[in-house]
Design an enzyme around this catalytic site. Structure first.
Site, PDB file in Angstrom:
ATOM      1  CE  LYS A  56       3.574 -47.161  -3.584  1.00 55.36           C
ATOM      2  NZ  LYS A  56       4.980 -47.483  -3.285  1.00 55.36           N
ATOM      3  CD  GLU A  78       6.402 -48.744   1.795  1.00 64.83           C
ATOM      4  OE1 GLU A  78       6.132 -49.235   0.687  1.00 64.83           O
ATOM      5  OE2 GLU A  78       7.292 -47.892   1.971  1.00 64.83           O
ATOM      6  CB  CYS A 100       6.327 -45.656  -0.832  1.00 67.46           C
ATOM      7  SG  CYS A 100       8.053 -45.574  -1.351  1.00 67.46           S
TER       8      CYS A 100
END
Length: 503
Positions: free
Chosen positions: A317, A255, A373
């Protein structure tokens, strides 16, 4: 449990023990004992406030220990004092405990102790499900996630971790009912355990090919990661480590591996794409995406992941971390604490139904479901995106939480999602834990934390849908609705009868 303070203290302790049942220890019998104590306490509840405060005490203990790792990010990287960091962590745990407390208060209001042996697992499920979407959701420390290695793991592809949670509470409540009424039918719940053992051998998906995969763990310290002086060295680091991995079909970076925006990194991305294509490879990396001038969202940011080389795709995301990636009530809270002004804490959530990442292998299009995540913690999101995918990848930067429970729990959640979907999963993180997980949720290989290293292995591409991917939580929602509809009239009649007896 006549003394309310004794009951709440016992429940606080029982809740605090529950995280021992989850990753990394997986002492699941401790979790059963913890849940059993909660069930005993809730069977003697007579009022809505009792139900609320007993549940809150139990859940506060659970979250107080289970998510204690937030202290590390607040204090160590949020430049907040120890005292204030501890206070914020406690408020966070207390806030999380409010959701199940309200759900079980509603149980007491609607149905009281009607069908208690069944309503306890139903409302436990409803509290976990509510927590998965309420205020963007926090799907952490589900009871079912503790059973990655028990017989019940066989149920994960069938009913998901939500369903395993239901079985766990049903086991405890049914055994308590048997102890009270001595009726054998309440012991039938125990058959669900060997049934889970049998289901472990079932193959819900089938292999359709293989990929040679690799992941880079750069181990760039969090206090240096966003320093402007580290941009060049970090790019050189990842290019250099990737140079050792050509020969793999897919190479995964973590990430925000690169702290430049997508468009500023574009020249390097084109160079990387050219090299990757010459090796018939795909590189996937996390990267911040900033909308350029002229776009209606100019200046806004996404936490993103992109594929280059023979692969392609860009994913933003969807599930953002409150306070880490966006600040709720930003107008009032931004600037109140240093923790509210962390780097990249102003992201936009990506839209639903985004296209999957893709690459070509042996003239076949391979679809890859990406998760950034803690998106990997959401069972329903992962199940939905995995339906068309051949494998899963997840990237993270768990350096925010040091060597605490957080990164270990995070890996455990990724393993459960692989098991629920019957897919291989490749995970790359900045400082660890980087791992390759098979379709049964078992770790094939992993890297040690706080180490710069690379992981290589073979991922089996799989197709097909598990029962959980098809039905999700609908069977449990229907069961919950039927129980509530059946119990409300019975509870109302009992209340009327008690009022008549009183008068």
């Amino acid at each position: 449990m006549r003394s309310p303070w004794f009951a709440r203290s016992l429940l606080l302790t029982a809740g605090a023990l529950f995280p021992l049942a989850t990753a990394p220890l997986y002492w699941w019998p401790v979790g059963l004992v913890s849940i059993a104590i909660y069930c005993i306490a809730m069977r003697s509840v007579h009022t809505v406030p009792q139900a609320f405060w007993r549940t809150w005490a139990y859940q506060f203990g659970l979250f107080g220990v289970g998510v204690s790792w937030v202290y590390v990010s607040i204090h160590d990287f949020g430049d907040t004092s120890m005292l204030l960091s501890g206070l914020v962590a406690m408020v966070f745990a207390g806030g999380l405990a409010l959701v199940p407390a309200m759900v079980f208060a509603l149980r007491q209001k609607l149905i009281g102790q009607q069908y208690a042996w069944l309503s306890l697992p139903v409302f436990w499920f409803l509290s976990e499900w509510t927590r998965s979407w309420f205020l963007t959701g926090f799907p952490w420390l589900y009871a079912g996630d503790a059973h990655l290695y028990s017989w019940l793991s066989g149920w994960a592809p069938v009913i998901g971790s939500f369903g395993i949670s239901f079985i766990l509470v049903l086991t405890c409540s049914s055994l308590l009912e048997f102890a009270h009424k001595r009726r054998i039918r309440y012991l039938l719940v125990l058959l669900l355990w060997p049934s889970g053992w049998y289901l472990q051998s079932q193959q819900w998906t089938h292999p359709v090919g293989e990929l040679k995969v690799a992941a880079v763990q750069g181990n760039v310290t969090q206090d240096m990661k966003w320093d402007d002086s580290m941009v060049g060295p970090t790019i050189n680091l990842y290019f250099g480590e990737t140079g050792k991995l050509w020969g793999n079909d897919l190479i995964l970076w973590p990430e925000t591996a690169i702290t430049l925006s997508y468009h500023r990194f574009q020249p390097y991305l084109e160079e990387l794409s050219t090299i990757a294509r010459s090796h018939n490879a795909t590189v996937i990396t996390g990267i911040p995406y900033k909308y350029p001038e002229g776009h209606e969202l100019a200046g806004e940011w996404h936490n993103s992941i992109t594929a280059t080389g023979i692969g392609s795709g860009l994913y933003h995301k969807q599930k953002l971390v409150p306070f880490g990636e966006f600040v709720p009530l930003e107008h009032w809270l931004r600037g109140a604490l240093p923790f509210m002004d962390l780097e990249m804490s102003g992201f936009l959530a990506g839209p639903a139904d985004q296209k999957l990442l893709q690459l070509e292998k042996d003239e076949r299009l391979v679809l890859i479901a990406p998760f950034i995540c803690y998106e990997i913690a959401y069972p329903l999101l992962v199940a939905d995106m995995a339906r068309q995918a051949d494998m899963l990848v997840t990237i993270s930067n768990d350096a925010w939480f040091g060597d605490s429970l957080g990164p270990k729990q995070h890996l455990g959640l990724a393993q459960m999602r692989a098991l629920e979907t019957g897919r291989y999963l490749l995970r790359s993180t900045n400082t660890g834990i980087t791992a390759l997980v098979d379709n049964k949720g078992h770790i094939i290989d992993q890297l040690p934390v706080n180490t710069r290293a690379n992981l290589s292995g073979t991922a089996v591409l799989r197709e097909g849908e598990t029962p959980f991917m098809i039905a999700g939580v609908w069977p449990l929602l229907v069961l919950s609705g039927l129980l509530i509809l059946m119990a409300i009239p019975a509870h109302y009649r009992d209340q009327k009868r008690r009022q008549g007896d009183f008068y």
